[in-house]
Design an enzyme around this catalytic site. Structure first.
Site, PDB file in Angstrom:
ATOM      1  N   CYS A 166       2.990  62.018  59.822  1.00  0.00           N
ATOM      2  CA  CYS A 166       3.977  61.110  59.553  1.00  0.00           C
ATOM      3  C   CYS A 166       4.481  60.938  57.894  1.00  0.00           C
ATOM      4  CB  CYS A 166       3.795  59.553  59.790  1.00  0.00           C
ATOM      5  SG  CYS A 166       3.236  59.378  61.611  1.00  0.00           S
ATOM      6  N   HIS A 299       6.240  52.285  53.822  1.00  0.00           N
ATOM      7  CA  HIS A 299       6.153  53.120  55.342  1.00  0.00           C
ATOM      8  C   HIS A 299       6.605  52.238  56.387  1.00  0.00           C
ATOM      9  CE1 HIS A 299       4.394  55.875  57.731  1.00  0.00           C
ATOM     10  NE2 HIS A 299       3.519  55.267  58.431  1.00  0.00           N
ATOM     11  N   GLU A 310      -0.520  48.752  54.096  1.00  0.00           N
ATOM     12  CA  GLU A 310       0.431  49.004  53.047  1.00  0.00           C
ATOM     13  C   GLU A 310       0.568  47.767  52.143  1.00  0.00           C
ATOM     14  OE1 GLU A 310       4.794  51.081  52.402  1.00  0.00           O
ATOM     15  OE2 GLU A 310       4.413  49.883  54.237  1.00  0.00           O
ATOM     16  N   LYS A 331      12.778  52.082  58.911  1.00  0.00           N
ATOM     17  CA  LYS A 331      12.332  52.089  60.335  1.00  0.00           C
ATOM     18  C   LYS A 331      12.890  51.060  61.171  1.00  0.00           C
ATOM     19  CE  LYS A 331       8.248  54.874  59.186  1.00  0.00           C
ATOM     20  NZ  LYS A 331       8.163  54.961  57.648  1.00  0.00           N
ATOM     21  N   HIS A 336      10.642  55.422  63.700  1.00  0.00           N
ATOM     22  CA  HIS A 336       9.583  56.247  62.898  1.00  0.00           C
ATOM     23  C   HIS A 336      10.175  57.680  63.358  1.00  0.00           C
ATOM     24  CE1 HIS A 336       6.352  57.743  61.118  1.00  0.00           C
ATOM     25  NE2 HIS A 336       5.616  56.887  61.309  1.00  0.00           N
ATOM     26  N   PHE A 395      -1.482  59.497  60.365  1.00  0.00           N
ATOM     27  CA  PHE A 395      -2.639  59.770  61.029  1.00  0.00           C
ATOM     28  C   PHE A 395      -3.455  60.591  60.123  1.00  0.00           C
ATOM     29  CE2 PHE A 395      -1.596  59.120  65.958  1.00  0.00           C
ATOM     30  CZ  PHE A 395      -1.351  57.912  65.718  1.00  0.00           C
TER      31      PHE A 395
END
Length: 765
Positions: A166, A299, A310, A331, A336, A395
């Protein structure tokens, strides 16, 4: 340090086709997350996603597939076309006309899944006994997207693909900035692209991460993330070149920060430690202070753990300034976009600076105390800003922050990095023919030829991994961890005795996690969502192996994963070299690893290049080689043995389409000449050229012809024709061998099968 500016933008998202359509949707707070129709989502926690209406299909003659392009390629072509058309900088092809020469234009593309949708379709077609165009098998390689863009626009400079899940789009921007600043290109087409597929929906569903309603990041009652698809592309240009061309300067890229969590395969560190290191690295690289930043494009996935982590990271990095900061997530409106998220969200950050307006977090129902920062709830806000940041976390703990600035702001010079030479201090090997570089060299010199079409490795990792650690990994991860541990041992470096935040991991893989993708995807295609295995899904991202290295060995510096097919290891060495030379890290582990799966081997068999009459001496081998690179000053200070200096790099693309080379070897010739020039080495000084040649006549002949033009009479070494083709690890293999014996400078070549060429100069002094 010369400035790098943004002159062109392009986007394809669920908001519409075109960057202004996407931006209008963001400013209006339009939620484009709606019922998905392109794939079967029955049985999932949600039927919603940020789905893109199909773009106008292109019918080009440089590699059009039967049945059309993969969606990820379609989106990338559309976004790139818009960005290039509006960039104000032309491509001067063949050295003619106004503009930047094609050889000074490059491409870096980030993607999480590449053409995985095409691979799913090919598997289903073969299962049902239908014919599959062999080119369909090439689509799963992420490098294909980059090479399609290179061919479509005639860009013949460096061409790389990045796969940090991502954070891929943000990493692509970071690496492109370094290429321009190092003087290897004047302009770069950069961005990300991903399309919906069965694997991704089933995977996030198996992790119970999908929200039944559109995602509501940072909200107190958020239920998870919404998936999206699309592409974002930016044209980055050297500032002096943009000014000379009269190009529109939309914003400046001040710099970036990268880090690894080293914490968990999917979950971020709960206190945001890794993400905070990316933010603070961005501050250090750009010289800006927290108080200078008015807006952060977050994010903000909408999952409880990610949003709170975050927020904690922002507080750790910004201190008191965090309470005055606007932190929103687009998002909430498009979902996403995975590998494209960093690019599309980078574009949103650039346009926020242009219009002095922060886009909202739509669907916000109230603050979560575990988040608590200003999420710009539900309505766009006029906001004076000179500097803004974009966060992307992934990830396997790959974190990236990119810093943008408004054109025309009162500017201060960027900090000049202390440039240092880069040295090789250690090597680790897992191979069918040897367990050390010395054993590989003996096998090569003795002519111990690997026979057959495929040679696999049955490696026992007990000396480096506990049974519990091993259970979490596929063989790709095992090879990466074991060879990295060997390289640290060989170099005598214990990260715990130094600063683990200053030791990074940049991994190259040609095939990626095909073993885990096959283990996860085939049951899903056969039986639907109920067959999705949440224990396997985390290893389907290409950077999972780099994350395992970080977690097991405790190294938390900059991390990235490069996937330039058979040139993947070489491209990883290029990125690691740039991180070290500019001081972003003191040491970087650079593994190049590949493992096979039945489906991957069947795909090789169906590609004519590997089954035709010119492939008789070609053998695939799995395993890997890790090189430890260090800043020379760091290595000397700790008394390290120096095996060699990585003194120069050169990259070039043939730009003739997927699965095709320039038969004259023009691209590899340019890469060799560029590497020699950067290293300050005359070709006549070379002790040897370690060739890419692997036994495929149609690609070996052009390279050897180019070598004869560049370095006539110099000894040519062809280790792959004896030890086998290690897919993405060719450069690491050659350097491990060359540093065992060569007294003089050597040139190392690596090439993808789509005409991406990387050359490296290694010297001994």
């Amino acid at each position: 340090m010369e400035r790098v500016v943004v002159t062109g933008l392009g986007a394809v998202t669920a908001q519409g086709h075109g960057v202004e359509a996407t931006w209008r949707g963001f400013l209006d707070g339009t939620v484009a997350i709606r019922p998905v129709t392109g794939i079967d989502v029955s049985g999932y926690r949600t039927s919603l996603g940020g789905e893109v209406d199909p773009p106008q299909r292109r019918h080009d003659d440089y590699g059009r597939l039967v049945g059309g392009w993969d969606g990820a390629v379609e989106f990338a072509l559309a976004a790139a076309g818009e960005a290039m058309a509006g960039a104000g900088v032309k491509v001067a092809r063949n050295g003619h006309g106004e503009g930047v020469p094609a050889t000074r234009w490059g491409v870096v593309v980030g993607t999480c899944n590449g053409g995985l949708r095409s691979a799913e379709g090919a598997w289903l077609a073969e299962r049902d006994g239908k014919a599959v165009d062999w080119r369909q098998h090439l689509m799963i390689q992420p490098q294909t997207i980059a090479e399609v863009l290179s061919a479509a626009f005639g860009l013949r400079g460096p061409v790389f693909s990045v796969n940090t899940a991502c954070a891929s789009g943000a990493h692509a921007i970071a690496h492109a900035v370094e290429i321009i600043r190092a003087g290897r290109a004047d302009a770069m087409l950069v961005g990300g692209s991903d399309a919906f597929n069965e694997t991704v929906f089933a995977g996030f569903n198996s992790l119970e991460s999908l929200s039944p309603a559109p995602a509501a990041p940072y909200s107190k009652d958020r239920q998870g993330l919404s998936l999206g698809e699309g592409s974002g592309m930016l044209v980055l240009v050297r500032h002096s070149v943009a000014v000379a061309a009269g190009a529109p300067v939309v914003a400046e890229v001040l710099g970036y920060g990268l880090s690894a969590d080293g914490h968990h395969p999917t979950a971020p560190h709960p206190q945001g430690e890794g993400a905070a290191r990316a933010l603070t690295a961005a501050f250090a690289a750009t010289g800006i202070a927290p108080a200078d930043v008015a807006y952060v494009n977050g994010h903000g996935t909408g999952t409880p753990k990610n949003d709170s982590a975050e927020s904690n990271a922002v507080r750790r990095a910004f201190g008191y300034s965090a309470e005055k900061l606007a932190l929103s997530s687009v998002k909430s409106m498009v979902g996403h976009l995975l590998g494209a998220a960093g690019a599309v969200e980078g574009i949103a950050t650039v346009l926020a600076l242009r219009d002095q307006t922060a886009p909202p977090t739509t669907g916000f129902t109230g603050p979560d105390p575990k988040c608590g920062l200003d999420a710009v709830p539900n309505e766009a806000r006029s906001l004076p800003m000179d500097v803004a940041m974009s966060n992307n976390f992934a990830f396997a703990g790959a974190n990236a922050t990119v810093v943008f600035a408004r054109e025309g702001r009162p500017a201060t010079p960027l900090p000049e990095p202390v440039i240092d030479r880069v040295v090789v201090t250690g090597a680790g090997v897992v191979s069918p023919v040897g367990a050390t570089a010395a054993e590989l060299l003996r096998a090569y010199r003795d002519g111990v030829t690997v026979t057959g079409r495929v040679s696999t490795v049955d490696h026992e990792p007990a000396a480096y991994l506990t049974p519990r650690q091993r259970r979490r990994m596929d063989r790709l991860g095992v090879f990466a961890v074991v060879t990295s541990a060997m390289a640290l041992e060989d170099a005598g470096l214990d990260p715990a005795e130094h600063d683990p935040d200053r030791v990074g991991v940049v991994l190259g893989t040609g095939l990626g996690p095909v073993e885990s993708i096959e283990r996860f995807t085939v049951p899903v295609l056969e039986s639907g969502a109920v067959a999705a295995n949440p224990a396997v899904f985390p290893n389907t991202v290409y950077n999972a192996a780099a994350g395992q290295v970080s977690m097991v060995l405790g190294v938390k510096g900059p991390t990235s994963t490069l996937t330039a097919a058979h040139a993947a290891g070489a491209s990883a060495l290029c990125v690691a070299h740039d991180l070290l030379r500019t001081g972003a890290a003191d040491a970087v582990l650079c593994p190049a690893v590949d493992a096979f799966s039945p489906a991957a081997l069947r795909a090789y068999e169906r590609i004519p290049l590997f089954s035709g009459p010119g492939s008789g001496r070609y053998t695939l081998v799995e395993g890997g080689v890790t090189l430890l690179l260090e800043r020379e000053s760091f290595a000397r200070a700790r008394g390290a043995r120096v095996l060699g200096h990585l003194s120069g790099q050169g990259s070039a693309a043939d730009a003739v389409g997927i699965g095709r080379w320039d038969p004259r070897g023009a691209g590899v010739e340019r890469a060799m000449r560029a590497a020699l020039a950067e290293a300050g080495v005359d070709a006549r000084e070379l002790a040897a050229v370690w060739a890419n040649a692997s036994g495929l006549a149609s690609v070996d002949r052009p390279e050897l012809a180019a070598v004869e033009r560049v370095a006539p009479g110099v000894r040519v070494e062809t280790p792959k024709q004896v030890l086998g083709e290690p897919v993405g690890a060719g450069a690491q293999l050659a350097i491990a061998l060359a540093t065992q014996e060569s007294p003089g400078p050597v040139l190392v070549n690596s090439s993808s099968l789509g005409g991406t060429h990387v050359s490296l100069v290694v010297t001994k002094e």
